[in-house]
Write a protein that holds these residues in place. Structure first.
Motif, PDB file in Angstrom:
ATOM      1  N   PHE A 149      -4.365   1.428   4.093  1.00 52.29           N
ATOM      2  CA  PHE A 149      -5.094   1.795   5.312  1.00 52.29           C
ATOM      3  C   PHE A 149      -5.854   0.578   5.799  1.00 52.29           C
ATOM      4  CE2 PHE A 149      -8.513   4.960   7.081  1.00 52.29           C
ATOM      5  CZ  PHE A 149      -8.126   4.686   8.379  1.00 52.29           C
ATOM      6  N   VAL A 150      -5.368  -0.008   6.898  1.00 50.40           N
ATOM      7  CA  VAL A 150      -6.080  -1.086   7.580  1.00 50.40           C
ATOM      8  C   VAL A 150      -6.872  -0.382   8.676  1.00 50.40           C
ATOM      9  CG1 VAL A 150      -5.893  -3.245   8.853  1.00 50.40           C
ATOM     10  CG2 VAL A 150      -4.207  -2.686   7.071  1.00 50.40           C
ATOM     11  N   VAL A 151      -8.162  -0.232   8.471  1.00 52.29           N
ATOM     12  CA  VAL A 151      -8.985   0.599   9.345  1.00 52.29           C
ATOM     13  C   VAL A 151      -9.128  -0.074  10.711  1.00 52.29           C
ATOM     14  CG1 VAL A 151     -11.182   1.801   9.606  1.00 52.29           C
ATOM     15  CG2 VAL A 151     -10.241   1.434   7.313  1.00 52.29           C
ATOM     16  N   PRO A 152      -8.586   0.571  11.750  1.00 54.94           N
ATOM     17  CA  PRO A 152      -8.643  -0.045  13.076  1.00 54.94           C
ATOM     18  C   PRO A 152     -10.037   0.058  13.695  1.00 54.94           C
ATOM     19  CG  PRO A 152      -7.560   2.079  13.210  1.00 54.94           C
ATOM     20  CD  PRO A 152      -7.843   1.836  11.755  1.00 54.94           C
ATOM     21  N   ALA A 153     -10.294  -0.800  14.661  1.00 51.89           N
ATOM     22  CA  ALA A 153     -11.593  -0.795  15.349  1.00 51.89           C
ATOM     23  C   ALA A 153     -11.862   0.543  16.021  1.00 51.89           C
ATOM     24  CB  ALA A 153     -11.646  -1.921  16.378  1.00 51.89           C
ATOM     25  N   GLY A 154     -10.816   1.232  16.461  1.00 53.21           N
ATOM     26  CA  GLY A 154     -10.987   2.500  17.161  1.00 53.21           C
ATOM     27  C   GLY A 154     -10.926   3.730  16.272  1.00 53.21           C
ATOM     28  N   ALA A 155     -10.978   3.549  14.965  1.00 45.54           N
ATOM     29  CA  ALA A 155     -10.921   4.701  14.054  1.00 45.54           C
ATOM     30  C   ALA A 155     -12.114   5.621  14.292  1.00 45.54           C
ATOM     31  CB  ALA A 155     -10.915   4.227  12.600  1.00 45.54           C
ATOM     32  N   ASN A 205      -2.543   8.543  11.311  1.00 46.85           N
ATOM     33  CA  ASN A 205      -1.565   7.520  10.949  1.00 46.85           C
ATOM     34  C   ASN A 205      -1.832   6.132  11.522  1.00 46.85           C
ATOM     35  OD1 ASN A 205       0.207   9.084   9.282  1.00 46.85           O
ATOM     36  ND2 ASN A 205       0.795  10.180  11.126  1.00 46.85           N
ATOM     37  N   VAL A 206      -2.870   5.971  12.328  1.00 46.31           N
ATOM     38  CA  VAL A 206      -3.149   4.668  12.925  1.00 46.31           C
ATOM     39  C   VAL A 206      -3.661   3.725  11.831  1.00 46.31           C
ATOM     40  CG1 VAL A 206      -4.433   3.405  14.681  1.00 46.31           C
ATOM     41  CG2 VAL A 206      -3.710   5.769  15.125  1.00 46.31           C
ATOM     42  N   GLY A 207      -2.910   2.682  11.552  1.00 44.15           N
ATOM     43  CA  GLY A 207      -3.285   1.722  10.523  1.00 44.15           C
ATOM     44  C   GLY A 207      -2.939   2.166   9.109  1.00 44.15           C
ATOM     45  N   THR A 248      -9.096  -3.619   4.699  1.00 44.04           N
ATOM     46  CA  THR A 248      -7.889  -3.017   4.152  1.00 44.04           C
ATOM     47  C   THR A 248      -8.219  -2.299   2.851  1.00 44.04           C
ATOM     48  OG1 THR A 248      -6.515  -4.740   5.137  1.00 44.04           O
ATOM     49  CG2 THR A 248      -5.552  -3.499   3.308  1.00 44.04           C
ATOM     50  N   TYR A 249      -7.706  -1.085   2.738  1.00 42.09           N
ATOM     51  CA  TYR A 249      -7.907  -0.258   1.550  1.00 42.09           C
ATOM     52  C   TYR A 249      -6.550   0.208   1.044  1.00 42.09           C
ATOM     53  CZ  TYR A 249     -12.659  -0.329   3.226  1.00 42.09           C
ATOM     54  OH  TYR A 249     -13.891  -0.756   3.654  1.00 42.09           O
ATOM     55  N   VAL A 250      -6.373   0.176  -0.266  1.00 44.57           N
ATOM     56  CA  VAL A 250      -5.148   0.644  -0.894  1.00 44.57           C
ATOM     57  C   VAL A 250      -5.496   1.819  -1.796  1.00 44.57           C
ATOM     58  CG1 VAL A 250      -3.266   0.055  -2.484  1.00 44.57           C
ATOM     59  CG2 VAL A 250      -4.060  -1.630  -0.803  1.00 44.57           C
ATOM     60  N   PHE A 251      -4.762   2.911  -1.635  1.00 41.46           N
ATOM     61  CA  PHE A 251      -4.904   4.072  -2.492  1.00 41.46           C
ATOM     62  C   PHE A 251      -3.732   4.013  -3.470  1.00 41.46           C
ATOM     63  CE2 PHE A 251      -7.186   4.980   1.352  1.00 41.46           C
ATOM     64  CZ  PHE A 251      -8.318   5.660   0.919  1.00 41.46           C
ATOM     65  N   ASP A 252      -4.032   3.660  -4.728  1.00 40.26           N
ATOM     66  CA  ASP A 252      -3.031   3.501  -5.774  1.00 40.26           C
ATOM     67  C   ASP A 252      -2.742   4.876  -6.365  1.00 40.26           C
ATOM     68  OD1 ASP A 252      -1.564   3.039  -8.077  1.00 40.26           O
ATOM     69  OD2 ASP A 252      -2.926   1.542  -8.892  1.00 40.26           O
TER      70      ASP A 252
END
Length: 139
Positions: free
Chosen positions: A100-106, A84-86, A55-59
């Motif tokens: 952004f929760v980076v999905p396995a299929g990104a 927009n996925v995740g 998980t990444y947060v862009f502040d």
């Protein structure tokens, strides 16, 4: 005599317990460096490497409405290529964070862009999560 067996099993499993813990969230401090660059963690338009499953947060604290921050599939302005996925709040500004929760299929490559200014962009490389063992360990 059998009372030591559960302790021995626990001692064997304990070193692997750290691998089961969830990984911490990474936060990027984002600001608009005029109309020519994003400043992310004090760097102008840096390339970012994100890991699938994290998980990444862009502040975006203080980013003005003229600079919507987009995570895109291509290096472009506007909102038509947002990935927009995740992603929560893609295209946000001001005091709204993007998560952004980076999905396995990104895809292996994405971009971050200002919705209005072409010079404000950077590459996002998506990598797989690290395995438990180093490469070649099993041989």
């Amino acid at each position: 005599m059998n009372t030591l067996r559960p302790l021995a099993v626990l001692a064997l499993l304990l070193p692997f317990a750290a691998f089961a813990a969830p990984k911490a969230t990474t936060t990027f401090a984002v600001s608009a460096g005029g109309f020519s660059a994003w400043t992310i963690d004090s760097q102008s338009n840096p390339p970012l490497t994100l890991e699938r499953g994290r998980t990444y947060v862009f502040d975006l604290t203080g980013v003005n409405a003229v600079h919507p921050f987009n995570i895109n599939t291509t290096n472009t302005t506007g909102s038509g290529s947002r990935y927009n996925v995740g992603v929560t709040n893609n295209g946000a500004t001001g005091d709204t964070d993007i998560t952004f929760v980076v999905p396995a299929g990104a895809p292996n490559s994405l971009h971050y862009n200002c919705g209005n200014h072409a010079a404000m962009n950077g590459v996002i490389t998506i990598i797989d999560a690290d395995g438990i063992f180093a490469s070649g360990f099993e041989s």
